[in-house]
Design a protein around this motif. Structure first.
Motif, PDB file in Angstrom:
ATOM      1  N   SER A   1       0.812  -1.458   0.078  1.00  0.00           N
ATOM      2  CA  SER A   1       0.042  -0.136   0.342  1.00  0.00           C
ATOM      3  C   SER A   1       0.678   1.197  -0.172  1.00  0.00           C
ATOM      4  CB  SER A   1      -0.571  -0.534   1.264  1.00  0.00           C
ATOM      5  OG  SER A   1      -1.613  -1.236   1.312  1.00  0.00           O
ATOM      6  N   PHE A   2       1.959   1.100   0.338  1.00  0.00           N
ATOM      7  CA  PHE A   2       2.831   2.333   0.474  1.00  0.00           C
ATOM      8  C   PHE A   2       3.823   2.281  -0.039  1.00  0.00           C
ATOM      9  CE2 PHE A   2       0.018   2.174   4.335  1.00  0.00           C
ATOM     10  CZ  PHE A   2      -0.067   3.382   4.260  1.00  0.00           C
ATOM     11  N   SER A   3       4.475   3.271  -0.317  1.00  0.00           N
ATOM     12  CA  SER A   3       5.950   2.890  -0.704  1.00  0.00           C
ATOM     13  C   SER A   3       6.773   4.397  -1.481  1.00  0.00           C
ATOM     14  CB  SER A   3       5.679   2.835  -2.931  1.00  0.00           C
ATOM     15  OG  SER A   3       4.626   3.502  -4.038  1.00  0.00           O
TER      16      SER A   3
ATOM     17  N   LYS B   1       8.070   5.235   8.442  1.00  0.00           N
ATOM     18  CA  LYS B   1       9.676   5.401   8.439  1.00  0.00           C
ATOM     19  C   LYS B   1      10.579   4.968   7.398  1.00  0.00           C
ATOM     20  CE  LYS B   1      12.975   5.768  12.484  1.00  0.00           C
ATOM     21  NZ  LYS B   1      13.714   5.766  13.878  1.00  0.00           N
ATOM     22  N   PRO B   2      11.811   5.840   6.933  1.00  0.00           N
ATOM     23  CA  PRO B   2      12.722   5.055   6.339  1.00  0.00           C
ATOM     24  C   PRO B   2      13.666   4.044   6.444  1.00  0.00           C
ATOM     25  CG  PRO B   2      12.128   7.165   5.392  1.00  0.00           C
ATOM     26  CD  PRO B   2      11.577   7.023   6.501  1.00  0.00           C
ATOM     27  N   GLU B   3      13.884   3.376   5.663  1.00  0.00           N
ATOM     28  CA  GLU B   3      14.844   2.672   6.819  1.00  0.00           C
ATOM     29  C   GLU B   3      16.580   2.947   6.643  1.00  0.00           C
ATOM     30  OE1 GLU B   3      16.139  -1.440   5.789  1.00  0.00           O
ATOM     31  OE2 GLU B   3      13.856  -1.796   5.943  1.00  0.00           O
ATOM     32  N   LYS B   4      17.383   4.088   6.325  1.00  0.00           N
ATOM     33  CA  LYS B   4      18.750   4.711   6.504  1.00  0.00           C
ATOM     34  C   LYS B   4      17.928   5.931   5.944  1.00  0.00           C
ATOM     35  CE  LYS B   4      19.235   3.954   1.164  1.00  0.00           C
ATOM     36  NZ  LYS B   4      20.992   3.603   0.832  1.00  0.00           N
ATOM     37  N   LYS B   5      18.820   7.284   6.082  1.00  0.00           N
ATOM     38  CA  LYS B   5      18.343   9.079   5.824  1.00  0.00           C
ATOM     39  C   LYS B   5      18.260   8.897   4.297  1.00  0.00           C
ATOM     40  CE  LYS B   5      20.371  11.725   8.595  1.00  0.00           C
ATOM     41  NZ  LYS B   5      21.553  12.478   9.522  1.00  0.00           N
TER      42      LYS B   5
ATOM     43  N   SER C   1      14.840   4.920  -7.894  1.00  0.00           N
ATOM     44  CA  SER C   1      14.586   3.505  -7.173  1.00  0.00           C
ATOM     45  C   SER C   1      13.969   3.964  -5.864  1.00  0.00           C
ATOM     46  CB  SER C   1      16.528   3.425  -6.483  1.00  0.00           C
ATOM     47  OG  SER C   1      16.827   4.795  -5.844  1.00  0.00           O
ATOM     48  N   ALA C   2      13.511   2.625  -5.349  1.00  0.00           N
ATOM     49  CA  ALA C   2      12.596   2.230  -4.670  1.00  0.00           C
ATOM     50  C   ALA C   2      13.439   2.833  -3.579  1.00  0.00           C
ATOM     51  CB  ALA C   2      11.808   0.555  -4.152  1.00  0.00           C
ATOM     52  N   GLU C   3      12.859   2.885  -1.601  1.00  0.00           N
ATOM     53  CA  GLU C   3      13.556   3.572  -1.055  1.00  0.00           C
ATOM     54  C   GLU C   3      12.770   2.285   0.061  1.00  0.00           C
ATOM     55  OE1 GLU C   3      16.215   5.218   0.087  1.00  0.00           O
ATOM     56  OE2 GLU C   3      16.457   6.392  -1.488  1.00  0.00           O
TER      57      GLU C   3
END
Length: 576
Positions: free
Chosen positions: A401-403, A428-432, A411-413
C-alpha cells in the motif's frame, strides 16, 4: 437673588469634597508629546539602605514619574511582615507602619518589578530599602539570576530553615510562606540582603494567584540545586532555571456522548498519551451489573479528530438501548489511560453512566491528515511520515500500500511501516534520505480496511517532496573539560540564537560529544548533570522535596558557517 446665593453656596461647599476626591485619585501627568516608554526610577528614599537603630514608623520614597498606586501597593513586600498604610502626595509615597517594629531586627522593604507608572512602564529590577532597629544589619547576601524566556513577574522564594535536622526533613514549601519573596524584572537578576546566619532553601516560582505561597500544580517551579548556608558578610551567587508547572494530577473523565449503537465519545479534562490507548483499559457494562464477564468489549480506541481531550471508543456489539451503561477507566499502572506527563487517570473521576442510542452509523475509512503537502521542500532527510485516518483500521501488512521512490535515481527506498494508534500509520525510511533530492511517497488505498471490514475508496495518493540540502548545513564536535563530579551522565545542549531551537546529546565516557547537520548560525551551550538518569533536565520536586539538577552555562559562543564543520572544540566547566 436668593436662588443665585443658593447656587453659589452649593458650589462653595462642594469645593472641599472635590479637592479631597482629586487628592485620593491617581494624579495624571500632563498629556501630549511622544509616548513615554522609559522605566520609572526612584529619585529619593528615606532612610538610607543599611540604616541602624532606626526608630521611625515609616519610610519615604519619591519616584521620577506619577505611579499607578494599586500596582505599587500590590507589589510591595515587607519582611518581617508589618501592617502598613500607603500615603501618597503626587510622586511621593510614605509607607506608614501600623505595627510596632521589633527590637534588634533587620527589615527589608522591596518594591517588586511589577510596579508600573501611569503609562504601564515597569522598572528594570526590584528596589529594596534595608534598615535595622538595632545596632547590627544582618549582612548575609544571596545574589543570582533566574534563567527564563520570560522572567518578568516570576518570584524567588527564600525560606529560613529550622536548625533541627528532623524539622528540615519535614519542612513543606507547599504549606509555608517564604521569609523572603523577591519579584524578578526583565534582566532576571535578583539580590536578597540582610540575611541572618543559617541554612536557607531557595525556589523560583511564577506566583499565579499572588498569594505568596507555592501552589502545586498551578505555579511554574524550580528548586535550587542545594540548600544554602549563609554567615555574616557572606555572598552566595546562584543561577536557577524556571521550570514548567508540575502536573501531579491525573486526567478526569467528565462526559460520555453516545454517537451510535456501537460508538461512544469519552471526554477528558486534559490531553491523553497516545501510547496508552488500550481497549483493555476500558470497561463497559450495564450499570446495574457488576459481572465483568458480561461487559461489552471495546475493539478500538482512537483520538477524536477534534481533540486529544476526546476518545472515540468502538465496540464489538450493539448496546441495549433499554439499559443504561457505565463506562469505567481501569486504574492499573500498566494499562491505564494517562496524561502526556504520565499521571494515571484519577480513580475518583474514572467512570460515568450513560444512556446509549439506537442510531446506526456506517463509517468508511478516509484519510483526514496527510503526511505532508504535495511539493513540499526542505523536508528533513530523517523525517517520519504520519498518515491519519478517521476510524480504526485492521492491523495487517500494508507493504503493497505504501512506497517511497527517489525520483532522480528512479529507485525504491526501503521503508518500515508501523501503527502509532489504530488510525495512524507511520512510514519511516530505513536509512536517512539523500539531501537536496526529490522523492515521491505513494499510498494505494484499495487494500486498506476498517476494523468493521469497510473498504477504503480505491485511489492513489502521491506526495512529492524535496529534502533539505545538507551540504549547506554544518556541525561541531569536541570534548568537555571539567572538575565537576556527576553521579549520572553529562548532557550538552546547543541553542540556535536566531531560531531559539535547541538540540541535546549525551556526552560519552571519554567526555566527547558531537552534533551533525546543524543549520548555519550562532550557537550557545548548556551542560547539565543528569543525576536521575532520565535523559532530561529535572527542575526538582516541591512535595517530597527534591533539588533540581546542576546546570552550567559556558560563555562560549560559536558561529557555524555553511558547509563547514568545527572539530576538537574544547568546552570547559568548573565547579568553583
Amino acid at each position: 437673588m436668593k436662588r443665585l446665593k443658593k447656587i453659589f453656596l452649593t458650589i462653595f461647599l462642594s469645593i472641599p469634597i472635590l479637592i479631597e476626591f482629586l487628592g485620593c485619585a491617581n494624579p495624571l501627568p500632563p498629556s501630549g508629546g511622544p509616548r513615554d516608554t522609559t522605566a520609572p526610577k526612584i529619585k529619593k528614599f528615606y532612610p538610607i539602605s543599611g540604616q541602624t537603630n532606626y526608630k521611625e514608623n515609616y519610610v519615604e520614597i519619591e519616584f521620577d514619574k506619577y505611579m499607578d498606586k494599586n500596582s505599587v501597593q500590590q507589589n510591595t513586600t515587607i519582611i518581617p511582615a508589618l501592617k502598613t498604610d500607603f500615603d501618597w502626595s503626587g510622586k511621593e509615597l510614605k509607607i506608614k507602619f501600623l505595627d510596632k517594629t521589633e527590637e534588634n531586627t533587620t527589615y527589608s522593604i522591596t518594591l517588586g518589578s511589577e510596579i508600573q507608572d501611569w503609562k504601564g512602564n515597569k522598572p528594570d529590577e526590584a528596589f529594596s530599602i534595608i534598615f535595622s532597629t538595632g545596632d547590627v544589619i544582618d549582612s548575609g547576601k544571596i545574589t543570582g539570576k533566574l534563567i527564563s524566556a520570560n522572567p518578568v513577574g516570576a518570584s524567588i522564594f527564600l525560606y529560613k530553615l529550622p536548625n533541627d535536622t528532623f524539622e528540615i526533613k519535614s519542612f513543606d514549601i507547599t504549606k509555608e510562606k517564604p521569609n523572603y519573596n523577591i519579584q524578578i524584572g526583565s534582566s532576571g537578576l535578583f539580590e536578597i540582603k540582610a540575611l541572618k546566619n543559617g541554612y536557607y532553601r531557595l525556589i523560583a516560582v511564577r506566583d499565579i494567584f499572588k498569594n505568596g505561597i507555592y501552589d502545586d500544580g498551578e505555579d511554574e517551579f524550580c528548586a535550587y540545586t542545594d540548600d544554602i548556608y549563609i554567615k555574616q558578610d557572606s555572598i552566595v551567587n546562584v543561577k536557577i532555571k524556571l521550570g514548567p508547572v508540575i502536573d501531579n494530577l491525573g486526567p478526569m473523565l467528565y462526559d460520555v456522548i453516545p454517537l451510535s449503537n456501537k460508538l461512544i465519545e469519552a471526554n477528558f479534562s486534559e490531553p491523553l498519551d497516545s501510547n496508552f490507548l488500550f481497549p483493555i483499559s476500558i470497561l463497559l457494562r450495564k450499570s446495574e451489573e457488576k459481572d465483568n464477564d458480561t461487559a461489552i468489549k471495546p475493539t478500538s480506541i482512537i483520538f477524536s479528530p477534534e481533540s486529544r481531550y476526546k476518545l472515540l471508543i468502538f465496540v464489538s456489539e450493539n448496546f441495549d438501548t433499554s439499559k443504561s451503561y457505565r463506562l469505567e477507566c481501569k486504574s492499573d499502572k500498566d494499562i491505564s489511560l494517562r496524561d502526556t506527563i504520565g499521571n494515571i487517570i484519577r480513580d475518583t473521576a474514572n467512570s460515568i453512566v450513560f444512556k446509549p442510542v439506537a442510531k446506526e452509523l456506517k463509517l468508511f475509512p478516509t484519510l483526514i491528515t496527510p503526511p505532508l503537502k504535495d511539493s513540499s521542500q526542505n523536508v528533513p532527510p530523517d523525517k517520519e511520515f504520519y498518515f491519519v485516518f478517521n476510524i480504526p483500521l485492521k492491523r495487517q501488512y500494508y507493504d503493497k500500500s505504501f512506497s517511497l521512490t527517489n525520483l532522480a535515481e528512479n529507485s525504491a527506498e526501503k521503508i518500515n511501516i508501523s501503527f502509532k494508534t489504530d488510525n495512524i500509520i507511520i512510514i519511516k525510511p530505513e536509512k536517512k534520505l539523500s539531501g537536496d533530492s526529490w522523492y515521491v511517497l505513494s499510498f494505494q488505498s484499495d487494500s486498506v480496511f476498517s476494523i468493521e471490514n469497510e473498504k477504503f475508496t480505491d485511489s492513489t495518493y502521491k506526495y512529492h517532496f524535496k529534502t533539505a540540502d545538507l551540504r549547506n548545513y554544518s556541525g561541531i564536535s569536541g570534548s568537555l573539560k571539567t572538575n565537576v563530579v556527576c553521579s549520572g551522565d553529562f548532557y550538552i545542549i546547543v541553542k540556535n540564537q536566531l531560531t531559539k531551537t535547541y538540540i541535546q546529546t549525551k556526552i560519552n565516557n571519554k567526555m566527547e560529544w558531537k552534533f551533525d547537520d546543524l543549520p548555519p548560525g550562532e550557537y550557545e551551550f548548556e551542560v547539565f548533570c543528569d543525576e536521575d538518569n532520565d535523559s532530561k533536565y529535572s527542575y526538582g520536586v516541591a512535595k517530597e522535596f527534591k533539588f533540581s539538577e546542576r546546570f552550567f552555562l559556558p560563555k562560549d559562543k560559536v558561529t557555524l558557517k555553511p558547509r563547514w564543520k568545527i572539530e576538537n572544540y574544547q568546552l570547559e566547566i568548573l565547579d568553583k
